[in-house]
Design an enzyme around this catalytic site. Structure first.
Site, short mmCIF file in Angstrom:
data_model
loop_
_atom_site.label_atom_id
_atom_site.label_comp_id
_atom_site.label_asym_id
_atom_site.label_seq_id
_atom_site.Cartn_x
_atom_site.Cartn_y
_atom_site.Cartn_z
N LYS A 1 -5.55 -17.65 36.12
CA LYS A 1 -5.64 -19.09 36.41
C LYS A 1 -6.82 -19.41 37.32
CE LYS A 1 -0.78 -20.05 35.53
NZ LYS A 1 0.48 -20.62 36.00
N SER B 1 5.13 -18.49 24.81
CA SER B 1 4.32 -19.65 24.44
C SER B 1 3.94 -19.67 22.95
CB SER B 1 3.06 -19.71 25.30
OG SER B 1 3.42 -19.93 26.64
N GLN C 1 0.38 -29.45 27.51
CA GLN C 1 -0.72 -28.71 26.86
C GLN C 1 -0.78 -29.06 25.38
OE1 GLN C 1 0.31 -24.59 27.73
NE2 GLN C 1 -0.96 -24.61 29.57
N THR D 1 6.51 -13.08 53.39
CA THR D 1 5.32 -12.79 54.19
C THR D 1 4.89 -14.10 54.85
OG1 THR D 1 4.74 -11.20 52.48
CG2 THR D 1 3.02 -11.73 54.07
N ASN E 1 -4.48 -23.96 34.33
CA ASN E 1 -3.65 -23.26 33.33
C ASN E 1 -3.89 -23.78 31.92
OD1 ASN E 1 -2.23 -25.68 33.27
ND2 ASN E 1 -0.25 -24.66 33.07
N TYR F 1 12.96 -19.20 34.56
CA TYR F 1 13.58 -19.76 33.36
C TYR F 1 14.27 -18.72 32.47
CZ TYR F 1 9.10 -18.35 31.30
OH TYR F 1 8.00 -17.64 30.92
N ASP G 1 1.18 -27.26 35.30
CA ASP G 1 2.36 -26.70 35.98
C ASP G 1 2.97 -27.70 36.95
OD1 ASP G 1 2.45 -24.20 34.79
OD2 ASP G 1 1.13 -23.28 36.27
N GLU H 1 0.87 -1.18 0.00
CA GLU H 1 0.00 0.00 0.00
C GLU H 1 0.90 1.23 0.00
OE1 GLU H 1 -2.08 1.28 3.60
OE2 GLU H 1 -3.85 1.77 2.39
N MET I 1 15.18 -13.46 38.32
CA MET I 1 14.66 -13.38 36.96
C MET I 1 15.21 -12.14 36.25
SD MET I 1 10.70 -13.75 35.85
CE MET I 1 10.06 -12.21 36.42
P1 NAP Z 1 3.76 -14.72 42.53
O1 NAP Z 1 2.44 -15.34 42.70
O2 NAP Z 1 3.85 -13.28 42.27
O3 NAP Z 1 4.62 -15.13 43.84
C1 NAP Z 1 5.73 -14.50 44.08
C2 NAP Z 1 6.36 -15.06 45.38
O4 NAP Z 1 7.63 -14.54 45.39
C3 NAP Z 1 5.66 -14.64 46.67
O5 NAP Z 1 5.76 -15.67 47.59
C4 NAP Z 1 6.49 -13.43 47.10
O6 NAP Z 1 6.55 -13.24 48.50
C5 NAP Z 1 7.84 -13.83 46.62
N1 NAP Z 1 8.68 -12.67 46.36
C6 NAP Z 1 8.56 -11.81 45.32
N2 NAP Z 1 9.52 -10.86 45.41
C7 NAP Z 1 10.24 -11.14 46.52
C8 NAP Z 1 11.38 -10.54 47.12
N3 NAP Z 1 11.94 -9.46 46.58
N4 NAP Z 1 11.88 -11.09 48.24
C9 NAP Z 1 11.31 -12.20 48.77
N5 NAP Z 1 10.24 -12.81 48.24
C10 NAP Z 1 9.71 -12.29 47.12
O7 NAP Z 1 4.52 -15.40 41.35
P2 NAP Z 1 4.31 -16.84 40.77
O8 NAP Z 1 3.22 -16.82 39.78
O9 NAP Z 1 4.24 -17.82 41.89
O10 NAP Z 1 5.66 -17.04 39.95
C11 NAP Z 1 6.92 -17.09 40.59
C12 NAP Z 1 7.99 -17.34 39.57
O11 NAP Z 1 7.83 -18.62 38.99
C13 NAP Z 1 7.92 -16.41 38.35
O12 NAP Z 1 8.61 -15.23 38.58
C14 NAP Z 1 8.53 -17.22 37.23
O13 NAP Z 1 9.89 -16.90 37.06
C15 NAP Z 1 8.40 -18.65 37.71
N6 NAP Z 1 7.54 -19.43 36.80
C16 NAP Z 1 8.11 -20.45 36.15
C17 NAP Z 1 7.36 -21.22 35.30
C18 NAP Z 1 8.01 -22.33 34.57
O14 NAP Z 1 7.33 -23.01 33.80
N7 NAP Z 1 9.28 -22.55 34.77
C19 NAP Z 1 6.00 -20.96 35.14
C20 NAP Z 1 5.44 -19.91 35.83
C21 NAP Z 1 6.23 -19.15 36.67
P3 NAP Z 1 5.44 -12.41 49.30
O15 NAP Z 1 4.32 -13.36 49.54
O16 NAP Z 1 6.11 -11.96 50.53
O17 NAP Z 1 5.05 -11.26 48.43
#
Ligand code: NAP
Length: 555
Positions: A344, A290, A532, A438, A369, A500, A385, A50, A475
């Protein structure tokens, strides 16, 4: 259905392609930059150009003529004729890359500042010089003083009659389409483009494209990130064209993706009316790997599918309406949906309210998921997961799930991923302790899955054989951070980081340095995606290819 025919005409082999043109819009400022931009577009894989004449620095008819001649001479292939079903007369033309001439006025979102007479002259010149199509705005037809509308009488079968709304979906879209059809007369193509302010705005465009048999050649586009699916599915639904850009920064409308991405990631050349649609629902979703991973898997096993990112707003009703919208349109052929943050729990609720089957552990984790849509439209929910994580652990350690029984395990974190791991590891018989910043969240999670809990200070004295990081610490871009001090690690431990990106985090590097076994988050990601994939396709997932693509996209 797309079709490719080969005719033999007077012993000259001519290929006739009926297609959805992958179209690059070029901002025409002068001759040299236009030639360079056309060359870049065509070598990237564009099938139609275009020419946006409203960007011309000196909007002179003679220059338009020169540009069109130059583009046609440079990019002509004498044996190949691209034509459209409704425009068979174009068999006499010899241009491989059909040109659309557009000179968009400011009142329709363009840049042209001149008079309507000047605009008309530029467009007429473009048609006379050989542009296959000319775009004129529907709104012109209501302006008697607007000479551009005369083009519809003179060159109707070359006209794309267009309507744009850069604010949002027109309130009276069905009325707009009725007017478009009524006023279209002999116009070759109708075009409706509007800004999608949320993904639900895509459905009207998809419905429009689905009515192609009744409406004739049609272009339907929802602009913006939320409208992305309409750009890819244009081919499945047989739209006249879709717009792409050559480089990310060069699109002429919001939400355009690049030719390379369309071809390499979204399998453009393989799409047709039978293509099965899958995708990932999330918010945000533009970072998701993905689509690249699943689409590469489809290509590897020759599965006629496409996997798209779906940006769905967070509230439950937005999730529900979107999934309902997909299911109501069985002609979209949606087979499977991955679900990521923050949906989720919405996916779990959806299966509980409307589903056929919920995998029991997904219910216990409180998180779905994966949604699989059966042929009869019913939905089943899974959580891949936890199985992906458990398989990553057992595969890397060379053990069976039964060997996890009685193993002391530490999970750092109490979020969504920690929850899946707590469910999976306790189900496998591990003695799990949850460590979290926490502590109250650790207490709640531990109570649900009957495990121990502690604050992060408890890590110094942990006795775990398996340590899992289920936080985002480490990360990218915070690659210098680790969720626990290196002194907490021991040689006889296995250390699993669910992060990862990067594949080898600081935590894994420190564990490897002292001789501990390491398990990376990429294995978990590939495992959950592969499960999946197998649910969506019914075929074995090419895990090696999926991992290689993930690694490449994380670089
Ligand atoms: P989320 O629900 O946000 O949970 C985060 C957790 O990390 C909470 O327990 C939080 O503690 C803690 N946290 C975050 N920042 C922190 C800090 N600065 N110091 C101490 N604790 C901290 O995340 P999610 O969904 O569980 O995912 C977590 C990680 O899993 C992701 O970042 C990702 O890298 C990984 N993941 C991997 C896959 C895979 O297939 N390999 C898939 C999904 C996710 P509080 O409760 O105190 O806030």
């Amino acid at each position: 259905m797309q079709d490719e025919l080969t005719y033999l005409l007077n012993s000259n082999r001519v290929t006739v392609v009926i297609m959805t043109y992958l179209t690059v819009a070029i901002q025409v400022t002068n001759l040299d930059s236009t030639i360079a931009a056309c060359r870049a577009a065509i070598s990237a894989g564009a099938e139609m150009i275009e020419l946006r004449l409203d960007y011309l620095e000196t909007p002179q008819p003679a220059l338009v003529q020169e540009i069109i001649k130059a583009v046609q001479e440079m990019f002509t292939c004498p044996n190949v004729i691209s034509l459209n079903t409704s425009n068979l007369r174009k068999i006499s033309k010899q241009s491989q890359y059909p040109l659309i001439a557009t000179c968009r006025p400011r009142w329709e979102g363009g840049y042209f500042k001149g008079s309507e007479e000047e605009r008309q002259m530029l467009l007429l010149t473009a048609v006379k010089a050989g542009a296959e199509y000319v775009d004129i705005e529907l709104a012109c037809l209501d302006q008697p003083e607007c000479g551009v509308s005369g083009l519809l009488e003179q060159s109707g079968d070359q006209v794309i009659l267009s309507s744009h709304d850069f604010e949002g979906k027109p309130a009276d879209l069905s009325q707009l389409m009725a007017t478009m059809q009524q006023r279209r007369r002999q116009a070759a193509v109708s075009k409706v483009a509007y800004q999608a302010n949320e993904i639900g705005d895509c459905f009207d465009v998809l419905d429009l494209l689905h009515r192609k048999q009744e409406l004739g050649e049609v272009i339907g586009l929802a602009m913006g990130e939320a409208g992305m699916m309409t750009r890819v599915l244009a081919k499945k639904l047989g739209a006249f064209l879709t717009f792409v850009s050559v480089a990310e920064s060069e699109g002429t409308a919001p939400g355009q993706i690049t030719v390379e991405e369309m071809k390499e990631v979204y399998r453009w050349d393989a799409l047709d009316g039978d293509t099965v649609v899958c995708g990932v629902i999330g918010n945000p979703i533009d970072h998701s790997k993905s689509p690249a991973v699943h689409n590469a898997g489809f290509t590897e096993i020759g599965f006629n599918g496409v996997y798209l990112p779906f940006l769905v707003e967070t509230p439950w009703n937005k999730f529900r309406d979107f999934v309902d919208g997909l299911r109501e349109r069985e002609w979209l052929n949606v087979r499977g949906l991955s679900v990521t943050i923050p949906h989720k729990h919405n996916a779990l609720q959806y299966v509980q309210e409307k589903g056929r089957r919920l995998e029991p552990l997904a219910g216990k984790i409180g998180s779905v998921n994966t949604l699989v849509l059966d042929k009869d439209g019913l939905v089943s929910g899974y959580n891949t997961d936890y199985a992906g994580a458990l398989d990553a652990i057992t595969d890397t350690l060379g053990i069976e799930r039964a060997d996890l029984r009685g193993m002391p395990a530490a999970i750092v974190g109490a979020g969504g991923v920690a929850r899946a791991l707590a469910a999976g590891l306790t189900d496998a018989g591990c003695k799990v302790t949850i460590y979290n910043r926490t502590v109250e969240k650790a207490v709640d999670l531990a109570a649900e899955f009957e495990c121990e809990y502690a604050g992060l200070d408890g890590l110094a004295t942990m006795e775990a054989q398996l340590v899992v990081n289920a936080t985002r610490i480490g990360m990218y871009p915070e690659v210098e951070a680790s969720p626990l001090p290196a002194k907490c690690l021991r040689r006889d431990m296995a250390v699993f980081d669910t992060v990862y990106n990067p594949s080898k985090t600081l935590l894994l590097q420190q564990a490897e340095d002292i001789g501990a076994k390491i398990i990376d988050g990429m294995s978990m990601f590939v495992n959950q995606a592969a499960t999946q994939f197998e649910l969506f396709t019914g075929k074995k997932a090419p895990r090696g290819v999926m991992r290689a693509v993930l690694e490449r996209h994380l670089l």
